[in-house]
Motif scaffolding. Structure first.
Motif, short mmCIF file in Angstrom:
data_model
loop_
_atom_site.label_atom_id
_atom_site.label_comp_id
_atom_site.label_asym_id
_atom_site.label_seq_id
_atom_site.Cartn_x
_atom_site.Cartn_y
_atom_site.Cartn_z
N LEU A 8 0.85 -1.19 0.00
CA LEU A 8 0.00 0.00 0.00
C LEU A 8 0.89 1.24 0.00
N PHE A 9 0.58 2.22 -0.86
CA PHE A 9 1.39 3.42 -0.98
C PHE A 9 0.52 4.66 -0.86
N LEU A 10 1.04 5.67 -0.18
CA LEU A 10 0.46 7.01 -0.20
C LEU A 10 1.51 7.92 -0.82
N LEU A 11 1.14 8.58 -1.93
CA LEU A 11 2.09 9.37 -2.70
C LEU A 11 1.65 10.83 -2.76
N ASP A 12 2.63 11.71 -2.99
CA ASP A 12 2.29 13.12 -3.15
C ASP A 12 1.88 13.40 -4.60
N ILE A 13 1.64 14.65 -4.91
CA ILE A 13 1.09 15.01 -6.22
C ILE A 13 2.08 14.76 -7.34
N LYS A 14 3.39 14.61 -7.01
CA LYS A 14 4.41 14.33 -8.01
C LYS A 14 4.76 12.85 -8.08
N GLY A 15 4.04 12.04 -7.34
CA GLY A 15 4.28 10.60 -7.40
C GLY A 15 5.34 10.10 -6.45
N ARG A 16 5.78 10.92 -5.52
CA ARG A 16 6.79 10.49 -4.56
C ARG A 16 6.12 9.84 -3.36
N VAL A 17 6.69 8.73 -2.88
CA VAL A 17 6.09 7.97 -1.79
C VAL A 17 6.20 8.73 -0.48
N LEU A 18 5.06 8.94 0.17
CA LEU A 18 5.02 9.55 1.50
C LEU A 18 5.01 8.47 2.58
N VAL A 19 4.14 7.48 2.39
CA VAL A 19 3.98 6.38 3.33
C VAL A 19 3.81 5.11 2.52
N TRP A 20 4.41 4.02 2.97
CA TRP A 20 4.14 2.75 2.29
C TRP A 20 4.24 1.62 3.29
N ARG A 21 3.52 0.55 3.00
CA ARG A 21 3.54 -0.63 3.86
C ARG A 21 3.65 -1.86 2.97
N ASP A 22 4.68 -2.67 3.21
CA ASP A 22 4.94 -3.85 2.41
C ASP A 22 4.29 -5.06 3.09
N TYR A 23 3.49 -5.82 2.32
CA TYR A 23 2.81 -6.97 2.88
C TYR A 23 3.33 -8.30 2.34
N ARG A 24 3.86 -8.33 1.13
CA ARG A 24 4.26 -9.60 0.54
C ARG A 24 5.70 -9.61 0.02
N ASN A 67 -4.37 16.44 -2.45
CA ASN A 67 -3.06 16.33 -3.08
C ASN A 67 -2.34 15.03 -2.71
N VAL A 68 -3.11 14.00 -2.44
CA VAL A 68 -2.54 12.70 -2.07
C VAL A 68 -3.13 11.62 -2.97
N TYR A 69 -2.27 10.73 -3.46
CA TYR A 69 -2.72 9.54 -4.18
C TYR A 69 -2.61 8.34 -3.25
N LEU A 70 -3.65 7.54 -3.19
CA LEU A 70 -3.62 6.29 -2.44
C LEU A 70 -3.57 5.16 -3.45
N MET A 71 -2.61 4.25 -3.32
CA MET A 71 -2.39 3.23 -4.34
C MET A 71 -2.06 1.90 -3.70
N THR A 72 -2.65 0.84 -4.24
CA THR A 72 -2.25 -0.51 -3.87
C THR A 72 -1.61 -1.17 -5.09
N ALA A 73 -0.74 -2.12 -4.84
CA ALA A 73 -0.08 -2.85 -5.91
C ALA A 73 -0.17 -4.34 -5.60
N SER A 74 -0.35 -5.15 -6.63
CA SER A 74 -0.47 -6.60 -6.42
C SER A 74 0.09 -7.35 -7.62
N ARG A 75 0.77 -8.44 -7.34
CA ARG A 75 1.26 -9.33 -8.40
C ARG A 75 0.29 -10.49 -8.63
N GLN A 76 -0.76 -10.57 -7.84
CA GLN A 76 -1.74 -11.65 -7.99
C GLN A 76 -2.90 -11.21 -8.88
N ASN A 77 -3.74 -12.16 -9.23
CA ASN A 77 -4.98 -11.87 -9.94
C ASN A 77 -5.98 -11.40 -8.89
#
Length: 454
Positions: A8-24, A67-77
């Motif tokens: 899970l990532f929280l990024l600023d308006i330029k795409g820089r990571v503010l907060v992230w949490r790695d789960y896998r 001015n915050v993007y909230l993003m998740t990333a996954s390698r699974q279906n």
């Protein structure tokens, strides 16, 4: 289980990571930051793009809030809809704690709540009896004990606030989690008590209309919501009945002119979906306080409730006149309130002279518009506005023609719905047998309501 997130990532308006949490451990912060930066440069504003993007074996899902993007990333279906819904719920949780979610509030509160909240929202196990001696020990306990391998588990802000409390720059976790966390009814705590038990139900419909310059309706829809505020003791069982055509026909009742077809229905998680699928009964144990019980959408053609016609005349290069006619197209027994009609004018117009048959009008140069406000607009009425503006006598002949903005309308009509939806009954049953007072109110308002000019 569907919907697992790698990170899970929280990024600023330029795409820089503010907060992230790695789960896998299979998507890094650097990898996500590079992807998002390239995506911004290539596609422009991410807010206008698809919220789900596949790149190099990773599916990215994101939303924007301020001015915050909230993003998740996954390698699974993964279940993209589930994770996108989680991001919206995460925004609600942050707003509950910070009042507003933006980059500054994240930076100010990062060490206070953010790490704990992100892990609580993804957690299936809760901190039981622990002796927490320091803030950092608490942080690591939250990160290690409250994460369940990237599966969204719990996002009810009111319940979270019962065991994650903030005070200045200090975070507390209660020794025992509230019962709601371990109960099947995870959205409601036990032991709630009120002296006066009441339920308020607002049926709110927003009308979205787009009319082209020839007066033809090119978009028309009604978006509705059943908004509830519950102040009930104990664990009450609520049953709600609507004039749903499918239900009435199944019961052998007449549906002529009284029933509606509900489409695109979405329920709060408290509603028993199996019961609704079987007999169309809306049965639920409600959360405490405010929540949206149900939303729906009707794509049937809706007649514009307030019709606006405008004629623009240029008497010379230096003077322009606007004549506007507004007509209410609903029954006389209903009245629209807080009507506001935004009329676009040229950006270089000055010295307005305005006359209206009802309400007041004011020039808003910051919006390049004339604002016509009518407090009360009964059904079947028609009002007029006439305005004269002075224009510069010298114009730039090579200047590009100005884009003509549409007329925008805002209004509210109490005790009225476009769809004709009706609450037939609202029953509250609780084992203690107390009597609860249900209150039902209807209101229709303008959503995206625009009429284009010639």
């Amino acid at each position: 289980m569907a919907g697992a997130a790698s990170a899970l990532f929280l990024l600023d308006i330029k795409g820089r990571v503010l907060v992230w949490r790695d789960y896998r451990g299979d998507v890094s912060a650097v990898q996500a930051e590079r992807f998002f930066t390239k995506f911004i440069e290539k596609e422009g504003d991410p807010a206008s793009q698809d919220p789900v993007v596949y790149d190099n074996g990773v599916t990215y899902m994101f939303i924007q809030h301020n001015n915050v993007y909230l993003m998740t990333a996954s390698r699974q279906n993964c279940n993209a809809a589930s994770l996108l819904l989680f991001l919206h719920r995460l925004v609600d949780v942050f707003k509950h704690y910070f009042e507003e979610l933006e980059e500054e509030s994240l930076r100010d509160n990062f060490v206070v709540v953010v790490c704990g909240l992100i892990d609580v929202c993804f957690s299936a196990r809760y901190l039981m009896e622990r002796d927490v001696d320091s803030f950092w020990t608490l942080q690591y306990e939250l990160l290690d004990e409250m994460m369940d391998f990237g599966y969204p588990q719990y996002t009810e802000a009111k319940i979270l606030s019962e065991f994650i409390k903030t005070d200045a720059y200090r975070m507390e976790v209660s020794q025992r989690p509230p019962m709601a966390v371990t109960n099947a009814v995870s959205w409601r705590s036990e032991g709630i008590r009120y002296k006066k038990n009441e339920v308020f139900l607002d049926v709110v419909e927003s009308v979205n209309i787009l009319v082209n310059s020839n007066g033809q309706i090119i978009r028309s829809e009604v978006v509705g919501a059943l908004k509830m505020r519950t102040y009930l003791s104990g664990m009450p069982e609520c049953k709600l009945g609507l004039n749903d055509r499918v239900l009435l026909e199944a019961q052998g009742r007449s549906t002529k002119g009284k029933a509606i077809d509900l489409d695109d229905i979405k329920f709060h998680q408290c509603v028993r979906l199996a019961r609704f699928e079987n007999d169309r009964t809306i049965s639920f144990i409600p959360p405490d306080g405010s929540f949206d019980l149900m939303t729906y959408r009707l794509s049937t053609q809706a007649k514009p409730l307030i019709w606006v016609e405008a004629q623009v005349e240029r008497h010379s290069r230096s003077r322009m006149e606007i004549m506007v006619k507004a007509r209410s197209q609903f029954k006389e027994r209903s009245t629209a309130t807080n009507v506001e009609i935004e009329l676009p004018v040229p950006s270089d117009a000055i010295n307005p002279n305005v006359r209206t048959s009802m309400g007041s009008a004011s020039y808003a140069p910051e919006n390049d518009a004339l604002m016509w406000k009518i407090k009360s607009f009964p059904g079947g009425k028609e009002y007029m506005l006439r305005a004269e503006f002075t224009l510069p006598s010298i114009t730039d002949e090579e200047a590009a023609p100005e884009r003509k903005a549409p007329i925008r309308v805002k209004f509210e009509i109490p005790y009225f719905t476009v769809s004709g939806i009706q609450v037939r009954y609202l029953k509250i049953i609780e084992k203690s047998g107390y009597q609860a007072l249900p209150w039902v109110r209807y209101i229709t308002m303008a959503g995206e309501y625009e009429l284009r000019l010639m």
